[in-house]
Design an enzyme around this catalytic site. Structure first.
Site, PDB file in Angstrom:
ATOM      1  N   TRP A 106       0.875  -1.250   0.110  1.00 57.43           N
ATOM      2  CA  TRP A 106       0.238  -0.134  -0.073  1.00 57.43           C
ATOM      3  C   TRP A 106       0.741   1.283  -0.005  1.00 57.43           C
ATOM      4  O   TRP A 106       0.529   2.324  -0.712  1.00 57.43           O
ATOM      5  CB  TRP A 106      -0.942   0.100   0.968  1.00 57.43           C
ATOM      6  CG  TRP A 106      -1.826  -1.385   0.881  1.00 57.43           C
ATOM      7  CD1 TRP A 106      -1.902  -2.448   1.839  1.00 57.43           C
ATOM      8  CD2 TRP A 106      -2.667  -1.573   0.011  1.00 57.43           C
ATOM      9  NE1 TRP A 106      -2.935  -3.176   1.538  1.00 57.43           N
ATOM     10  CE2 TRP A 106      -3.434  -2.685   0.345  1.00 57.43           C
ATOM     11  CE3 TRP A 106      -3.414  -0.916  -0.962  1.00 57.43           C
ATOM     12  CZ2 TRP A 106      -4.280  -3.310  -0.293  1.00 57.43           C
ATOM     13  CZ3 TRP A 106      -4.175  -1.232  -1.901  1.00 57.43           C
ATOM     14  CH2 TRP A 106      -4.741  -2.614  -1.715  1.00 57.43           C
ATOM     15  N   ASP A 176      -1.259   7.060   6.395  1.00 55.03           N
ATOM     16  CA  ASP A 176      -2.236   6.205   5.984  1.00 55.03           C
ATOM     17  C   ASP A 176      -2.488   5.010   7.132  1.00 55.03           C
ATOM     18  O   ASP A 176      -1.637   4.460   7.540  1.00 55.03           O
ATOM     19  CB  ASP A 176      -2.064   5.307   4.713  1.00 55.03           C
ATOM     20  CG  ASP A 176      -2.890   4.073   4.499  1.00 55.03           C
ATOM     21  OD1 ASP A 176      -4.063   4.168   5.046  1.00 55.03           O
ATOM     22  OD2 ASP A 176      -2.853   3.452   3.218  1.00 55.03           O
ATOM     23  N   LYS A 200     -12.177  -1.315   8.235  1.00 54.13           N
ATOM     24  CA  LYS A 200     -11.303  -2.106   9.228  1.00 54.13           C
ATOM     25  C   LYS A 200     -11.652  -2.062  10.569  1.00 54.13           C
ATOM     26  O   LYS A 200     -12.185  -2.856  11.298  1.00 54.13           O
ATOM     27  CB  LYS A 200      -9.860  -2.207   8.829  1.00 54.13           C
ATOM     28  CG  LYS A 200      -9.396  -2.406   7.411  1.00 54.13           C
ATOM     29  CD  LYS A 200      -8.057  -2.382   7.081  1.00 54.13           C
ATOM     30  CE  LYS A 200      -7.771  -2.096   5.695  1.00 54.13           C
ATOM     31  NZ  LYS A 200      -7.706  -3.699   4.967  1.00 54.13           N
TER      32      LYS A 200
END
Length: 365
Positions: A106, A176, A200
């Site tokens: 990511w 992030d 999440k």
């Protein structure tokens, strides 16, 4: 499978488990929210009923994360993936460079997007060790004229997590936090910008939370389309266009649940306990299971491991599936196994997984 509720042991990496009580509340309110005779999904985002839900979610985030007043809280769409592009579009100006710490897939995606928009460089990388660790703060090489430093706080695919965040001095730090926000206390004031997809720890897929310091917001580029400017959403309390109202409503319920649980200090202790159950089984297996991450940098959210061969991994995953476990296969890019133990995954599911790990080893050694 939990016999009490007939619900799966959900270890999905995202979208992931939601608290059962949150789902039950949403179920009870689905057809008639607050006596209005209609669902929250049917209400105008300009109406007072939804506005109260919207503002309460912001207030709860501020309270739980202890967000200082000099930050705006925004609700966006497009997930972290859109933020990969929006951040450099807003903050990477000509003559400046953006620094990215590469700790996995990511962060690489975020770095790739930045390079399409401006000058970006890698400040540190864990790639030589197949992303089994987090770079030490001393390894970060921050060059002159750096616009910001970007990190990914938790790495879902490789199972590593920053324990201590780097001090970047006068250079804004951007994170992030999609996969570990609200899982532990941390100092928001160390960051100029935090973003997280909701799917999440925050709620269902479809909402992206942005926490942005006002002094970096005023430096954002002005000549951008309205929907790609953070200022657009800050000015209108994230109501410039129709927000994902049902997702924000559900996120608010999750935040209420977390507050009732005792907030971040309590959930952090519980998350440590849950992760320890599974890591202990891995560590005690004498190599039957092998964790990917070095112990010092192990994620409490995503526990990644392998068995001695692919045939045995397939047998383990098949047996787990038959026993009501969901989401234990590793990411398609790396294989192996992964247990994602986000906030809403109950400790009984983690104990059940530990028991399975122990019994499977006994049966197959």
């Amino acid at each position: 499978m939990s016999t009490e509720t007939n619900r799966a042991h959900n270890f999905n990496a995202g979208p992931s488990a939601l608290p059962l009580s949150v789902l039950q509340t949403a179920q009870a309110e689905l057809l008639d929210f607050g006596g209005a005779g209609m669902s929250i999904m049917e209400m105008s985002h300009r109406g007072k009923e939804y506005e109260a839900v919207h503002n309460q979610a912001i207030a709860l985030l501020r309270e739980l994360l202890v967000i200082p007043e000099e930050y705006d809280v925004l609700f966006l769409q497009g997930g972290a993936s859109l933020q990969f592009a929006m951040i450099p579009m807003n903050f990477l100006s000509a003559g400046k460079r953006a620094a990215y710490v590469n700790t996995g897939v990511w962060s690489e995606k975020a770095f790739d997007e930045a390079k399409k928009i401006g000058d970006a460089y890698e400040a540190a990388s864990s790639k030589p060790g197949n992303h089994s660790s987090i770079p030490a703060a001393a390894e970060l090489k921050i060059e002159a004229d750096t616009a910001y430093v970007h990190i990914t706080s938790n790495n879902t695919i490789f199972g590593t997590q920053w324990r201590d965040f780097p001090d970047t001095g006068e250079v804004p730090l951007i994170a992030d936090m999609s996969s570990d926000i609200l899982s532990r206390p941390f100092d928001v004031s160390k960051f100029s910008f935090i973003y997280a997809g909701a799917q999440k720890n925050l709620g269902p897929a479809g909402v992206t939370v942005v926490i942005i310091k006002k002094d970096i917001l005023v430096k954002a580029k002005a000549q951008l389309p309205a929907m790609l400017k953070y200022g657009t959403f800050a000015k209108d309390n994230s109501l410039y266009n129709t927000p994902p109202t049902f997702g924000i409503y559900l996120m608010g319920l999750v935040l209420k649940w977390l507050k009732a649980m005792g907030g971040l200090t309590a959930i952090s202790r519980l998350n440590e306990e849950k992760a320890a159950l599974i890591y202990d089984a891995i560590d005690a297996s004498n190599g039957f299971y092998k964790g990917h991450a070095v112990p010092a940098d192990r994620s409490r959210m995503n526990i990644t491991f392998n068995l001695t061969n692919e045939e045995l991994e397939k047998k383990f995953l098949d047996q787990a599936k038959n026993m009501g476990f969901v989401g234990l296969a590793g990411h398609r890019s790396v294989g192996g196994c992964r247990a994602s133990v986000y906030n809403a995954v109950p400790i009984v599911a983690c104990q059940a997984l530990k028991d399975l790990l122990v019994s499977f080893q006994q049966e197959n050694s």
